[in-house]
Write an enzyme that holds these catalytic residues in place. Structure first.
Site, PDB file in Angstrom:
ATOM      1  N   HIS A 198       0.861  -0.677   0.574  1.00 10.03           N
ATOM      2  CA  HIS A 198      -0.044  -0.186   0.290  1.00 10.03           C
ATOM      3  C   HIS A 198       1.028   1.679   0.320  1.00 10.03           C
ATOM      4  O   HIS A 198       0.476   2.316   0.323  1.00 10.03           O
ATOM      5  CB  HIS A 198      -0.812  -0.286   1.226  1.00 10.03           C
ATOM      6  CG  HIS A 198      -2.191  -1.178   1.094  1.00 10.03           C
ATOM      7  ND1 HIS A 198      -3.299  -0.576   0.707  1.00 10.03           N
ATOM      8  CD2 HIS A 198      -2.597  -2.557   1.736  1.00 10.03           C
ATOM      9  CE1 HIS A 198      -3.899  -1.772   0.042  1.00 10.03           C
ATOM     10  NE2 HIS A 198      -3.138  -2.687   0.452  1.00 10.03           N
ATOM     11  N   SER A 219     -10.993 -17.772 -23.891  1.00 17.34           N
ATOM     12  CA  SER A 219     -10.260 -18.282 -22.545  1.00 17.34           C
ATOM     13  C   SER A 219     -10.521 -19.770 -22.265  1.00 17.34           C
ATOM     14  O   SER A 219     -12.106 -20.459 -22.241  1.00 17.34           O
ATOM     15  CB  SER A 219     -10.639 -17.208 -21.557  1.00 17.34           C
ATOM     16  OG  SER A 219     -11.010 -17.892 -20.421  1.00 17.34           O
ATOM     17  N   GLY A 241      -7.569 -13.633  -7.061  1.00 15.25           N
ATOM     18  CA  GLY A 241      -8.347 -13.501  -5.441  1.00 15.25           C
ATOM     19  C   GLY A 241      -7.305 -13.611  -4.705  1.00 15.25           C
ATOM     20  O   GLY A 241      -7.623 -13.762  -3.919  1.00 15.25           O
ATOM     21  N   SER A 252      -5.167 -10.063 -12.569  1.00 18.40           N
ATOM     22  CA  SER A 252      -5.474  -9.259 -13.605  1.00 18.40           C
ATOM     23  C   SER A 252      -4.316  -8.585 -13.926  1.00 18.40           C
ATOM     24  O   SER A 252      -4.241  -8.294 -15.447  1.00 18.40           O
ATOM     25  CB  SER A 252      -6.169  -8.531 -12.367  1.00 18.40           C
ATOM     26  OG  SER A 252      -5.529  -7.539 -11.868  1.00 18.40           O
ATOM     27  N   ASP A 286       1.400  -3.995  -9.340  1.00 19.79           N
ATOM     28  CA  ASP A 286       1.657  -5.224 -10.073  1.00 19.79           C
ATOM     29  C   ASP A 286       2.281  -5.420 -11.468  1.00 19.79           C
ATOM     30  O   ASP A 286       2.605  -6.310 -11.880  1.00 19.79           O
ATOM     31  CB  ASP A 286      -0.001  -5.564 -10.170  1.00 19.79           C
ATOM     32  CG  ASP A 286      -0.143  -5.655  -8.676  1.00 19.79           C
ATOM     33  OD1 ASP A 286       0.012  -5.495  -7.279  1.00 19.79           O
ATOM     34  OD2 ASP A 286      -1.151  -5.605  -8.438  1.00 19.79           O
TER      35      ASP A 286
HETATM   36  C1  GLA Z   1      -3.320  -4.483  -5.487  1.00 20.27           C
HETATM   37  C2  GLA Z   1      -2.396  -3.440  -5.882  1.00 20.27           C
HETATM   38  C3  GLA Z   1      -1.181  -2.606  -6.036  1.00 20.27           C
HETATM   39  C4  GLA Z   1      -0.343  -2.213  -4.399  1.00 20.27           C
HETATM   40  C5  GLA Z   1      -0.942  -3.627  -3.608  1.00 20.27           C
HETATM   41  C6  GLA Z   1      -0.671  -3.495  -1.959  1.00 20.27           C
HETATM   42  O1  GLA Z   1      -2.501  -5.219  -5.236  1.00 20.27           O
HETATM   43  O2  GLA Z   1      -2.964  -3.483  -7.370  1.00 20.27           O
HETATM   44  O3  GLA Z   1      -1.390  -1.545  -6.882  1.00 20.27           O
HETATM   45  O4  GLA Z   1      -1.194  -1.007  -4.327  1.00 20.27           O
HETATM   46  O5  GLA Z   1      -2.406  -4.093  -4.005  1.00 20.27           O
HETATM   47  O6  GLA Z   1       0.366  -2.803  -1.989  1.00 20.27           O
END
Ligand code: GLA
Length: 397
Positions: free
Chosen positions: A47, A80, A132, A138, A182
């Site tokens: 975060h 898919s 999830g 994603s 990500d």
């Molecule tokens: C998700 C979001 C990221 C990041 C994390 C927490 O994976 O896609 O951008 O904020 O949560 O670190």
């Protein structure tokens, strides 16, 4: 059973490539390009990305495989394998939503918004990143598809632009105001390395992660919180509220990254206690991540692991994005001092996986204990994934 052999991993990648490629050829009767797009782990720095701080992710050996070829039309035909669904649409029918096709539509939109004229493709994809589970399936989906389109139509988009396009899909098509970690991790991963990413400058430093005695194990709580995206956006809003008050005393503050703990203390009377606690966690986590990088540079994984535990309890008690299942897993890890060097919930939170640094010789004993306690408490079995740090999105040759 924990999958631990590199051979089983490579074998799995091969079989996935073979099956995606052969489905493509039988459906579309031509040769595709093949793209591998990995999910990610995050060692520390949670975060912090949307606060322009630091994160320490790595791409891993769970991935999507895409087979893609142009079709000389304006139609996108995407199959898919995992959902056994074929979706066909053209660029005038792009829609927002939470299904896999909406993410891909978001990628198409992001590319078009950069002024590139896209034509249609045929595509088959399949993957083994658990959905999830906090491993960014994603982001891998968007990065891999964007990479394939960029390659086929020679748009010369950089990896950073592809990461931004994936983020665009999340923000505007899936409705999650995520940071850049990500997508960046999926695109910039390197074998046997994590990296310290500065989410402001978007520069990174690879940190070799080569500890042959350690297994990086993900334990999947199998909890998927229905409100995760709303709660995620709420956390982001709390940080923005903190920043807007901080700016009144120092307008040069653009993100939490710019503020000190002392400055935050000074505005405490003017914000809610909840916003204060959330912002304080972020400032501490940014600092912890930089400290963690210093420890990894000298190979001190034991001290690094202690920081992971600190992160976990901060995420759980202060940022409030954990859940009782993840907390139990971390409590069990703490009963293995010296054997489990560090453990914490990983990713956005509200379920998904914990990440654990486990000494190989303790692996069996630890996973047995986790299974026993988890089943006794929650009446379901967690899943275990042993991960290797791998190269980011690439063409399969
Ligand atoms: C998700 C979001 C990221 C990041 C994390 C927490 O994976 O896609 O951008 O904020 O949560 O670190």
């Amino acid at each position: 059973m924990i999958q631990s052999s590199i051979f089983s991993v490579l074998y799995f990648e091969m079989t996935l490539v073979q099956s995606v490629s052969s489905i493509f050829k039988s459906k579309f009767e031509k040769e595709p390009i093949l793209v591998i797009a990995p999910g990610r782990i995050n060692l520390i720095g949670e975060h912090t990305d949307y606060n322009e701080g630091f994160v320490m992710p790595a791409a891993v050996d769970k991935h999507f495989v895409f087979a893609v070829a142009p079709n000389d039309s304006h139609q996108f035909n995407i199959f898919s394998k995992d959902y056994n669904t074929l979706i066909s649409f053209n660029t005038s029918a792009l829609k927002a939503g939470g299904e896999w096709q909406h993410y891909l539509m978001g990628v198409i939109d992001g590319i078009q918004q950069r002024g590139h004229a896209l034509k249609g493709v045929d595509c088959v994809f399949s993957g083994d990143i658990p959905g999830g589970a906090g491993m960014s399936s994603s982001a891998a989906l968007c990065s891999g598809f964007g990479f394939a389109l960029n390659h086929i139509f020679e748009f010369n988009l950089t990896r950073l632009e592809l990461a931004r396009i994936g983020q665009h899909a999340e923000h505007h098509f899936a409705g999650v105001k995520c940071g850049i970690m990500d997508q960046y991790a999926s695109l910039f991963g390197k074998k046997d390395a994590a990296f310290l990413l500065d989410c402001r400058s978007l520069e990174h430093e690879y940190l070799p992660f080569h500890f042959p005695e350690i297994e990086v194990v993900l334990i999947d709580t199998k909890v998927k919180h229905a409100l995760a995206s709303t709660a995620y956006n709420d956390r982001r809003a709390a940080c923005e509220e903190g920043v807007s008050v901080l700016r009144k005393s120092r307008p040069a503050i653009h993100a939490l990254r710019d503020a000190s703990l002392q400055e935050l203390e000074l505005i405490r009377p003017f914000i809610s206690e909840d916003v204060f606690i959330k912002c304080r966690f972020v400032l501490q986590e940014i600092h912890r991540t930089q400290h963690g990088a210093a420890l990894l540079r000298v190979g001190d994984l034991s001290s690094f692991g202690k920081l992971m535990y600190e992160t976990h309890w901060g995420l759980s008690k202060e940022y409030e994005v954990s859940c009782i299942e993840s907390d139990l897993l971390v409590d069990i890890a703490l009963q293995f001092p010296g054997e489990v060097l560090g453990a914490r919930m990983m990713g956005g939170g509200f379920g998904g996986c914990t990440i654990n640094l486990v000494r190989k010789e303790a692996l069996e004993k630890y996973s047995q204990k986790v299974k026993e306690k988890y089943v006794a408490t929650f009446k379901k079995e967690p899943d275990f994934y042993s991960t290797k740090l791998m190269q980011g999105v690439h063409l399969h040759s």
